[in-house]
Every structure is written in C-alpha cells, then in structure tokens.
Design a protein around this motif. Structure first.
Motif, PDB file in Angstrom:
ATOM      1  N   TRP A 162       0.829  -1.214   0.000  1.00 50.48           N
ATOM      2  CA  TRP A 162       0.000   0.000   0.000  1.00 50.48           C
ATOM      3  C   TRP A 162       0.861   1.261   0.000  1.00 50.48           C
ATOM      4  CZ3 TRP A 162      -0.880   3.440   4.274  1.00 50.48           C
ATOM      5  CH2 TRP A 162      -1.949   4.322   4.111  1.00 50.48           C
ATOM      6  N   THR A 163       1.839   1.292   0.898  1.00 51.51           N
ATOM      7  CA  THR A 163       2.707   2.473   0.944  1.00 51.51           C
ATOM      8  C   THR A 163       3.605   2.556  -0.291  1.00 51.51           C
ATOM      9  OG1 THR A 163       4.357   1.318   2.277  1.00 51.51           O
ATOM     10  CG2 THR A 163       2.751   2.652   3.462  1.00 51.51           C
ATOM     11  N   GLY A 164       4.010   1.398  -0.798  1.00 51.72           N
ATOM     12  CA  GLY A 164       4.833   1.395  -2.004  1.00 51.72           C
ATOM     13  C   GLY A 164       4.091   1.939  -3.215  1.00 51.72           C
ATOM     14  N   ILE A 165       2.847   1.512  -3.386  1.00 48.65           N
ATOM     15  CA  ILE A 165       2.029   2.043  -4.480  1.00 48.65           C
ATOM     16  C   ILE A 165       1.863   3.545  -4.303  1.00 48.65           C
ATOM     17  CG2 ILE A 165      -0.296   2.073  -5.498  1.00 48.65           C
ATOM     18  CD1 ILE A 165      -0.433  -0.955  -4.799  1.00 48.65           C
ATOM     19  N   GLY A 166       1.606   3.959  -3.078  1.00 50.96           N
ATOM     20  CA  GLY A 166       1.465   5.387  -2.796  1.00 50.96           C
ATOM     21  C   GLY A 166       2.738   6.155  -3.099  1.00 50.96           C
ATOM     22  N   THR A 214      13.493   0.073  -8.321  1.00 51.25           N
ATOM     23  CA  THR A 214      13.797  -0.973  -7.335  1.00 51.25           C
ATOM     24  C   THR A 214      12.643  -1.158  -6.357  1.00 51.25           C
ATOM     25  OG1 THR A 214      14.975   0.542  -5.848  1.00 51.25           O
ATOM     26  CG2 THR A 214      16.294  -0.630  -7.505  1.00 51.25           C
ATOM     27  N   LEU A 215      11.945  -0.090  -6.044  1.00 47.68           N
ATOM     28  CA  LEU A 215      10.773  -0.192  -5.177  1.00 47.68           C
ATOM     29  C   LEU A 215       9.677  -1.003  -5.859  1.00 47.68           C
ATOM     30  CD1 LEU A 215       9.282   0.497  -2.593  1.00 47.68           C
ATOM     31  CD2 LEU A 215       8.717   2.713  -3.568  1.00 47.68           C
ATOM     32  N   ILE A 216       9.445  -0.757  -7.128  1.00 50.79           N
ATOM     33  CA  ILE A 216       8.432  -1.510  -7.874  1.00 50.79           C
ATOM     34  C   ILE A 216       8.798  -2.997  -7.911  1.00 50.79           C
ATOM     35  CG2 ILE A 216       7.408  -1.872 -10.161  1.00 50.79           C
ATOM     36  CD1 ILE A 216       7.709   1.218 -10.555  1.00 50.79           C
TER      37      ILE A 216
END
Length: 108
Positions: free
Chosen positions: A65-69, A95-97
C-alpha cells in the motif's frame, strides 16, 4: 480479489497525496475543495486497506500500500508538479516496484 482492493487502496493514497499537494498551492475556495478531496481519498484508502488485510498479511499489505502510494506520488510529482526525474530517482523507484512485485509473489 483482495490484491485488487489493495491496489485500488494504494491508488487512493496517491489521490490523497496529490490533493494535499494541490491544496498547498490553491487559493480561496479551491483549496477547500482539494482538502475535501484529500479527506475523501484518505477515508476510501483506509477502508480499502482494512478490507484487504482481512485475508492478506498486514506487513505485506501495508508495504504494498505504501509502495504504491510512494511510486504513484513520485510519478504524479514528476508529471503534474514538474519535479525532477533524474536517473537515480527513477532507479530507486524502479527498485521499489521490483520489491513490491516480489512481495506479491512470496505472499500466500
């Protein structure tokens, strides 16, 4: 199904961050509309996150959730707010994706 709900919750997180960013630069009643959008997006995002965690592990769901945000907000910042899109910024967003996709594959 709860993965789809979680993705939608993350998109609403992008919505509330975008509304907050737009409200900072708005004047008069327009600012109130952006703050209203912030509250609506925040409420929807939280409710969908709660729904998604009924079957998904909380740690995984929260990270996704926070990553998508984070990814979405950076992209909105680059596209709408003309924030810089240099190599390192895009590298770390990538890299986060990859990490988010990895969490999806290792979660039950």
């Amino acid at each position: 199904m709860n993965w789809i709900i979680l993705i939608i919750a993350g998109l609403f997180e992008v919505g509330f961050a975008t509304c907050l960013g737009k409200a900072k630069h708005a004047e008069g009643n327009t600012a109130h509309l952006w703050y209203g959008g912030f509250i609506v997006c925040l409420a929807i995002s939280m409710l969908l996150l709660i729904k998604a965690t009924e079957t998904l592990p909380i740690g995984t769901a929260y990270a996704v959730w926070t990553g998508i945000g984070a990814v979405g907000t950076v992209l909105v910042g680059v596209i709408i707010f003309n924030e810089p899109a240099d190599f390192w910024r895009l590298f770390f967003i990538t890299t986060l994706i990859i990490s988010l996709v990895g969490l999806k594959f290792v979660s039950h």
